[in-house]
Design an enzyme around this catalytic site. Structure first.
Site, short mmCIF file in Angstrom:
data_model
loop_
_atom_site.label_atom_id
_atom_site.label_comp_id
_atom_site.label_asym_id
_atom_site.label_seq_id
_atom_site.Cartn_x
_atom_site.Cartn_y
_atom_site.Cartn_z
N TYR A 1 1.16 -1.00 0.06
CA TYR A 1 0.34 0.26 0.11
C TYR A 1 1.00 1.39 -0.02
O TYR A 1 0.33 1.92 -0.38
CB TYR A 1 -0.46 -0.07 1.03
N GLU B 1 1.28 6.40 -7.33
CA GLU B 1 0.45 7.83 -8.02
C GLU B 1 0.81 8.66 -7.61
O GLU B 1 0.88 9.55 -8.43
CB GLU B 1 -0.89 6.93 -6.88
#
Length: 370
Positions: A293, A300
């Protein structure tokens, strides 16, 4: 639901020589409005009934007159009980409604229905047996409907999770092998091969927002909204329109991270659908997110940062004044907002996952002896 669009609850009725009893099959009742006159009953309430949590209502025009002052009702946890005092106490009602109408939601309450004293003992036994058979048949029909729904839901969730697992596994193996064999060479070719299965999987993932909203699964909706919509925005509004990003290794790294997360998540859902608990799969589900994560959030952010100069240069998804909408929008400015959202919402997602892990693998609380 009737043809007029009104949701009716199931109402069971029975009578004695003095009163008529109604049992309205709604639990957790709130906002109820019950009005009894000598000729009519108006009922409206919110609660859990045949269609779930909704507002239900019905109206009854009585077969005979009732004593409005002596009629009462009670709101219980599991239902609402209404007692209607007959105006003529010895009067027997052949039905509860004035009109000869057969409403599917209005049924006899066999638990309270009294037999007429004039009937013979043999006829009483036959009627009791007949009622028992009807009740058993109703129970079998309801059980069969519940089982059919459960089987359909299980089959659907199994197929959905299996398809997602297959597509994300394909992307994971493809990109992992590509980086081993070719390194960072020809990233455009790697992107083209990975994009289509990943894109289909991400479009289908929107269903994971629909599932909790419709009650198909008993999970929260905030986490899937953040994850699914966040990924789809990055994939379809940032990466796809800017072709220069297709050759950037960070994009394929991001695809690999996304896919690796799902490769351990979907088997957990498949086993949960089948009511099977695998310790290994469960541990992977609640552990692998810890490195993946943060890497996904960082990747991103890098992709969004790389997209900013291209968005500025080309005005992608931007609107400038004057225009017919009298509205201006700069997509490159939004990308800065997106970076800020990753910083703000990323810890929320990580905290959410940590709480889930602690709930599953955290220390057990000991019960104190008294």
């Amino acid at each position: 639901m009737s043809g007029d669009g009104v949701l009716h609850p199931l109402v069971y009725w029975a009578q004695t020589d003095k009163n008529v009893s109604l049992k309205v099959d709604i639990s957790d009742v709130t906002n109820h409005k019950i009005v009894v006159t000598d000729e009519n009953l108006q009922f409206e309430a919110q609660g859990v009934g045949p269609a779930g949590l909704h507002s239900y209502k019905f109206s009854l025009d009585f077969y005979g007159a009732v004593d409005e002052e002596k009629s009462t009702y009670r709101v219980l946890d599991r239902n609402v009980e209404i007692s209607l005092a007959k105006a003529a106490k010895s009067d027997f009602w052949p039905r509860v409604t004035y009109k000869k109408e057969k409403a599917a939601w209005l049924r006899l309450d066999f638990d309270k229905l009294e037999l007429e004293d004039s009937e013979g003992e043999q006829e009483q036994v036959q009627k009791v047996d007949h009622r028992a058979k009807i009740k058993e048949l109703e129970k079998q029909i309801i059980d069969a409907q519940d089982k059919a729904y459960t089987d359909m839901k299980t089959a659907y969730l199994f197929v959905y999770n299996l398809l997602q697992f297959i597509m994300y596994t394909y992307v994971s193996i493809l990109l992992f092998t590509w980086f081993i064999l070719y390194g960072k060479d020809d990233m455009n070719a790697a992107f083209e091969r990975a994009f289509y299965p990943l894109g289909i999987a991400q479009i289908l993932a929107v269903l994971e927002i629909v599932h909790p909203l419709t009650g198909l699964v008993k999970t929260g909706v905030a986490a899937p909204i953040m994850q699914v919509l966040g990924r789809d925005l990055v994939l379809f509004l940032i990466i796809v329109p800017i072709e220069e990003l297709h050759s950037e290794p960070i994009v394929c790294y991001l695809f690999l991270i996304w896919s690796a997360i799902e490769v351990v998540r979907y088997p957990y859902y498949i086993f949960a659908t089948l009511d099977y608990d695998s310790e290994v799969v469960t541990w992977l589900r609640y552990t692998m997110w810890m490195p993946l994560y943060p890497l996904g959030i960082l990747s991103e952010g890098i992709v969004a940062h790389l997209a900013i100069p291209y968005a500025q240069e080309r005005g992608i998804f931007s609107m400038s004044l004057p225009n017919s909408f009298n509205f201006a929008f700069r997509f490159d400015y939004y990308l800065y907002v997106h970076l800020a959202l990753l910083v703000l919402l990323g810890p929320f997602m990580l905290t959410h996952m940590w709480k889930l892990r602690q709930k599953r693998f955290g220390p057990k609380r000991k019960v104190k002896a008294h």
